[in-house]
Enzyme design. Structure first.
Site, PDB file in Angstrom:
ATOM      1  N   LYS A   1       0.846  -1.195   0.000  1.00 53.02           N
ATOM      2  CA  LYS A   1       0.000   0.000   0.000  1.00 53.02           C
ATOM      3  C   LYS A   1       0.879   1.242   0.000  1.00 53.02           C
ATOM      4  CE  LYS A   1      -2.063   1.789   3.706  1.00 53.02           C
ATOM      5  NZ  LYS A   1      -1.917   3.277   3.677  1.00 53.02           N
TER       6      LYS A   1
ATOM      7  N   ASP B   1      -3.550   3.875  -2.174  1.00 54.74           N
ATOM      8  CA  ASP B   1      -4.483   4.362  -1.147  1.00 54.74           C
ATOM      9  C   ASP B   1      -4.481   5.891  -1.109  1.00 54.74           C
ATOM     10  OD1 ASP B   1      -6.284   4.301   0.961  1.00 54.74           O
ATOM     11  OD2 ASP B   1      -4.708   4.129   2.475  1.00 54.74           O
TER      12      ASP B   1
ATOM     13  N   ASP C   1     -13.624  14.441  -4.083  1.00 55.13           N
ATOM     14  CA  ASP C   1     -13.760  15.741  -4.748  1.00 55.13           C
ATOM     15  C   ASP C   1     -15.016  15.683  -5.605  1.00 55.13           C
ATOM     16  OD1 ASP C   1     -13.112  18.289  -6.025  1.00 55.13           O
ATOM     17  OD2 ASP C   1     -11.047  17.902  -5.386  1.00 55.13           O
TER      18      ASP C   1
ATOM     19  N   THR D   1     -10.497   4.440  10.440  1.00 52.60           N
ATOM     20  CA  THR D   1     -10.325   3.679  11.677  1.00 52.60           C
ATOM     21  C   THR D   1      -9.734   4.521  12.805  1.00 52.60           C
ATOM     22  OG1 THR D   1      -8.189   2.879  10.859  1.00 52.60           O
ATOM     23  CG2 THR D   1     -10.105   1.454  10.525  1.00 52.60           C
TER      24      THR D   1
ATOM     25  N   ARG E   1       2.919  -0.372  10.639  1.00 47.55           N
ATOM     26  CA  ARG E   1       4.001  -0.261  11.615  1.00 47.55           C
ATOM     27  C   ARG E   1       4.400  -1.568  12.303  1.00 47.55           C
ATOM     28  NH1 ARG E   1       1.224   5.188  13.782  1.00 47.55           N
ATOM     29  NH2 ARG E   1      -0.514   4.071  12.802  1.00 47.55           N
TER      30      ARG E   1
END
Length: 240
Positions: A37, A65, A70, A129, A220
């Protein structure tokens, strides 16, 4: 040209603007990850050319991602602009509304057909999230989190989006609501005992898969490990 093969349900989030570090991480996890990603942090600094250079000769699918949000014409143009990168997935915000989602889907179909490449799958982001019920209330959404996510997921399905990005806490309900064919992608996944960081609605990888997720997004806990490849393999072994 066929879509790149998704080798596993684990997507690794390469959340850095450093292209050298990004390439090092991608090279490490490419053998086991379903997709890497790349998000706004990387894309805003390096653009499409940077994505091409970083993924050059890498055997991995791309989850772009960028969470587009818009007016419909602008989002359609943005989707068309990145289709040549051959991303397997592109994210947009479902809160952009029906016309915007339909425009994104239409641009993906039309541009991929013109280029003779596989159409990227369009994923609608429901509620980030990092947000909680109290955060939504401050933004003027007076309905509970689950009601807002359910509403946006149904709208995304009506607009022919391929899947949605949601918290693992909404998985069971959304799988029932959307049926077996809707792709459910879950960020905010943390191995047992790992720090939640800025994620407020998390589950472990086995819990998320058991609740109906197709793909898990982890950053992470893998990219910050001493051995990212080993950390990724550990996650996949835990799913087995």
């Amino acid at each position: 040209m066929p879509r790149r093969k998704i080798k596993s349900p684990l997507f690794v989030a390469i959340d850095t603007s450093d292209d050298i570090q990004a390439k090092k991480l991608i090279r490490a996890v490419a053998p086991v990850t379903g997709a890497v990603k790349l998000g706004l942090e990387f894309f805003m600094r390096h653009g499409p050319d940077g994505v091409r250079r970083t993924l050059d000769e890498m055997d991995t699918a791309l989850f772009l991602d960028v969470k587009l949000h818009d007016i419909p014409n602008t989002v359609a143009g943005a989707v068309a602009s990145v289709v040549p990168l051959r991303p397997s997935f592109i994210t947009i915000h479902t809160s952009g509304g029906e016309a915007m989602m339909q425009a994104a889907h239409g641009a993906a179909v039309e541009t991929a057909d013109k280029l003779g490449v596989a159409r990227p799958l369009i994923l609608g982001v429901t509620v980030l999230t990092s947000l909680s019920d109290s955060d939504l209330k401050m933004l003027g959404h007076l309905t509970p989190m689950t009601d807002q996510v359910r509403r946006l997921a149904s709208l995304a399905q009506d607009c022919k989006l391929d899947g949605i990005v949601c918290s693992p806490h909404e998985l069971r309900e959304l799988r029932t609501l959307c049926g077996p064919d809707m792709i459910l992608v879950c960020p905010g996944i943390r191995p047992k005992g790992a720090k939640a960081d800025d994620q407020k609605r998390t589950l472990t990888p086995p819990e998320a898969i058991a609740n109906g997720a197709n793909y898990l997004v982890m950053g992470r806990p893998i990219t910050g490990a001493d051995d990212p490849a080993l950390a990724a393999r550990d996650v996949l072994e835990g799913l087995e």
